[in-house]
Design a protein around this motif. Structure first.
Motif, PDB file in Angstrom:
ATOM      1  N   ASN A  37      53.545  43.888  50.560  1.00 49.08           N
ATOM      2  CA  ASN A  37      52.892  43.768  49.252  1.00 49.08           C
ATOM      3  C   ASN A  37      53.790  44.250  48.117  1.00 49.08           C
ATOM      4  N   THR A  38      53.652  43.578  46.996  1.00 53.61           N
ATOM      5  CA  THR A  38      54.230  43.979  45.719  1.00 53.61           C
ATOM      6  C   THR A  38      53.047  44.228  44.798  1.00 53.61           C
ATOM      7  N   ASN A  39      53.056  45.290  44.061  1.00 56.67           N
ATOM      8  CA  ASN A  39      51.936  45.612  43.185  1.00 56.67           C
ATOM      9  C   ASN A  39      51.860  44.592  42.038  1.00 56.67           C
ATOM     10  N   LEU A  40      50.820  43.772  42.072  1.00 53.49           N
ATOM     11  CA  LEU A  40      50.585  42.779  41.019  1.00 53.49           C
ATOM     12  C   LEU A  40      49.303  43.102  40.246  1.00 53.49           C
ATOM     13  N   SER A  41      48.823  44.334  40.363  1.00 52.51           N
ATOM     14  CA  SER A  41      47.532  44.683  39.758  1.00 52.51           C
ATOM     15  C   SER A  41      47.527  44.537  38.234  1.00 52.51           C
ATOM     16  N   ASN A  42      48.665  44.658  37.593  1.00 52.39           N
ATOM     17  CA  ASN A  42      48.725  44.487  36.135  1.00 52.39           C
ATOM     18  C   ASN A  42      49.207  43.103  35.724  1.00 52.39           C
ATOM     19  N   GLU A  43      49.361  42.210  36.700  1.00 53.61           N
ATOM     20  CA  GLU A  43      49.925  40.891  36.402  1.00 53.61           C
ATOM     21  C   GLU A  43      48.980  40.085  35.522  1.00 53.61           C
ATOM     22  N   ASN A  44      49.569  39.358  34.596  1.00 51.54           N
ATOM     23  CA  ASN A  44      48.837  38.439  33.734  1.00 51.54           C
ATOM     24  C   ASN A  44      49.848  37.483  33.117  1.00 51.54           C
ATOM     25  N   ILE A  45      49.364  36.392  32.613  1.00 49.85           N
ATOM     26  CA  ILE A  45      50.194  35.427  31.903  1.00 49.85           C
ATOM     27  C   ILE A  45      49.665  35.384  30.469  1.00 49.85           C
ATOM     28  N   ASN A  46      50.410  35.987  29.557  1.00 48.94           N
ATOM     29  CA  ASN A  46      49.984  36.084  28.146  1.00 48.94           C
ATOM     30  C   ASN A  46      48.551  36.610  28.008  1.00 48.94           C
ATOM     31  N   GLY A  47      48.207  37.601  28.823  1.00 46.88           N
ATOM     32  CA  GLY A  47      46.883  38.216  28.775  1.00 46.88           C
ATOM     33  C   GLY A  47      45.853  37.585  29.684  1.00 46.88           C
ATOM     34  N   LEU A  48      46.145  36.423  30.235  1.00 47.91           N
ATOM     35  CA  LEU A  48      45.218  35.726  31.121  1.00 47.91           C
ATOM     36  C   LEU A  48      45.378  36.255  32.542  1.00 47.91           C
ATOM     37  N   LYS A  49      44.252  36.584  33.194  1.00 42.96           N
ATOM     38  CA  LYS A  49      44.277  37.182  34.528  1.00 42.96           C
ATOM     39  C   LYS A  49      43.460  36.356  35.510  1.00 42.96           C
ATOM     40  N   LEU A  50      43.783  36.525  36.785  1.00 44.18           N
ATOM     41  CA  LEU A  50      42.961  35.923  37.832  1.00 44.18           C
ATOM     42  C   LEU A  50      41.590  36.587  37.834  1.00 44.18           C
ATOM     43  N   HIS A  51      40.606  35.857  38.298  1.00 41.99           N
ATOM     44  CA  HIS A  51      39.217  36.303  38.426  1.00 41.99           C
ATOM     45  C   HIS A  51      38.540  36.510  37.070  1.00 41.99           C
ATOM     46  N   GLN A  52      39.233  36.159  36.000  1.00 44.19           N
ATOM     47  CA  GLN A  52      38.653  36.234  34.664  1.00 44.19           C
ATOM     48  C   GLN A  52      37.741  35.018  34.484  1.00 44.19           C
ATOM     49  N   SER A  53      36.663  35.192  33.780  1.00 44.69           N
ATOM     50  CA  SER A  53      35.740  34.094  33.523  1.00 44.69           C
ATOM     51  C   SER A  53      36.193  33.292  32.313  1.00 44.69           C
ATOM     52  N   MET A  54      36.061  31.980  32.417  1.00 42.71           N
ATOM     53  CA  MET A  54      36.345  31.115  31.271  1.00 42.71           C
ATOM     54  C   MET A  54      35.263  31.278  30.191  1.00 42.71           C
ATOM     55  N   LYS A  55      34.189  31.982  30.519  1.00 48.90           N
ATOM     56  CA  LYS A  55      33.095  32.186  29.571  1.00 48.90           C
ATOM     57  C   LYS A  55      33.159  33.556  28.909  1.00 48.90           C
ATOM     58  N   ASN A  56      34.181  34.361  29.238  1.00 45.45           N
ATOM     59  CA  ASN A  56      34.250  35.683  28.607  1.00 45.45           C
ATOM     60  C   ASN A  56      34.731  35.548  27.170  1.00 45.45           C
ATOM     61  N   ASP A  57      34.347  36.488  26.330  1.00 48.74           N
ATOM     62  CA  ASP A  57      34.606  36.410  24.891  1.00 48.74           C
ATOM     63  C   ASP A  57      36.098  36.301  24.568  1.00 48.74           C
ATOM     64  N   TRP A  58      36.943  37.082  25.260  1.00 49.27           N
ATOM     65  CA  TRP A  58      38.383  37.037  24.999  1.00 49.27           C
ATOM     66  C   TRP A  58      38.917  35.635  25.270  1.00 49.27           C
ATOM     67  N   PHE A  59      38.528  35.061  26.402  1.00 44.14           N
ATOM     68  CA  PHE A  59      39.002  33.725  26.767  1.00 44.14           C
ATOM     69  C   PHE A  59      38.569  32.696  25.727  1.00 44.14           C
ATOM     70  N   ILE A  60      37.312  32.724  25.359  1.00 47.25           N
ATOM     71  CA  ILE A  60      36.795  31.750  24.393  1.00 47.25           C
ATOM     72  C   ILE A  60      37.471  31.920  23.031  1.00 47.25           C
ATOM     73  N   SER A  61      37.706  33.164  22.599  1.00 48.55           N
ATOM     74  CA  SER A  61      38.358  33.368  21.301  1.00 48.55           C
ATOM     75  C   SER A  61      39.793  32.861  21.302  1.00 48.55           C
ATOM     76  N   LYS A  62      40.459  32.907  22.461  1.00 44.74           N
ATOM     77  CA  LYS A  62      41.853  32.462  22.544  1.00 44.74           C
ATOM     78  C   LYS A  62      41.964  30.950  22.811  1.00 44.74           C
ATOM     79  N   TYR A  63      41.097  30.405  23.670  1.00 49.53           N
ATOM     80  CA  TYR A  63      41.246  29.019  24.126  1.00 49.53           C
ATOM     81  C   TYR A  63      40.097  28.088  23.736  1.00 49.53           C
ATOM     82  N   GLY A  64      39.045  28.626  23.152  1.00 50.60           N
ATOM     83  CA  GLY A  64      37.910  27.789  22.779  1.00 50.60           C
ATOM     84  C   GLY A  64      37.054  27.434  23.977  1.00 50.60           C
ATOM     85  N   LYS A  65      36.255  26.389  23.797  1.00 48.17           N
ATOM     86  CA  LYS A  65      35.341  25.968  24.866  1.00 48.17           C
ATOM     87  C   LYS A  65      35.642  24.563  25.380  1.00 48.17           C
ATOM     88  N   GLU A  66      36.572  23.881  24.751  1.00 51.50           N
ATOM     89  CA  GLU A  66      36.909  22.506  25.147  1.00 51.50           C
ATOM     90  C   GLU A  66      38.346  22.477  25.662  1.00 51.50           C
TER      91      GLU A  66
END
Length: 171
Positions: A37-66
């Motif tokens: 294992n390599t510690n990837l617990s802080n991994e993200n791509i420009n703030g986007l993380k795995l297991h994040q919901s597309m319906k969370n406020d941060w995601f919607i404010s950055k990427y919209g709904k469409e």
């Protein structure tokens, strides 16, 4: 008669093994079993993380709904406005794959600053030597594992041309 029973049992064992292997393990999943294992617990791509919901406020404010939908039989893929591609399970909003494939005006990078165009040597310098190597679709890949997540760098001529961060069970 005993020979037929033995052959039948052998065939059932082989078929069962093929079914078990094929249904429970993607080829990439194998590497999660044999790679340190390599510690990837802080991994993200420009703030986007795995297991994040597309319906969370941060995601919607950055990427919209469409989002532009990309057809795929197994997963729901979406192209986001900044060039990222994400995937979810069919009918779910939890992100299970994040892909970088392009150079953008605003560079898309991993948590440790790796983006498309970086050298694979810089990847191993920043992420370490506990990686697996594999080949797919004619590309060389090195990947890092953290439990059931993988971070893969696809490269040619020593330069990264695609980054995939996802759950290891994806094929």
């Amino acid at each position: 008669m005993k020979k037929r029973i033995g052959i039948t049992i052998l065939i059932l064992i082989v078929m069962g093994s093929i079914y078990f292997w094929g249904s429970n393990f993607s080829p990439r999943y194998y590497y999660t079993l044999i790679t340190n294992n390599t510690n990837l617990s802080n991994e993200n791509i420009n703030g986007l993380k795995l297991h994040q919901s597309m319906k969370n406020d941060w995601f919607i404010s950055k990427y919209g709904k469409e989002y532009e939908r990309i057809e795929n039989a197994l997963f729901d893929y979406y192209k986001l406005k900044d060039g990222l591609v994400i995937a979810t399970q069919k009918g779910n909003d939890e992100i299970i794959r994040i892909i970088i494939t392009t150079l953008n005006v605003e560079p898309l990078k991993t948590n440790k600053g790796i983006g498309v165009g970086e050298s694979i040597d810089k990847v191993t310098q920043l992420y370490g030597a506990s990686y697996y190597t594999r080949w797919e679709q004619g590309g060389s890949i090195i990947g890092y594992v953290d439990g059931k997540e993988t971070l893969e760098f696809w490269y040619a001529n020593n330069q990264v041309y695609q980054i995939r961060y996802d759950i290891a069970s994806m094929s």
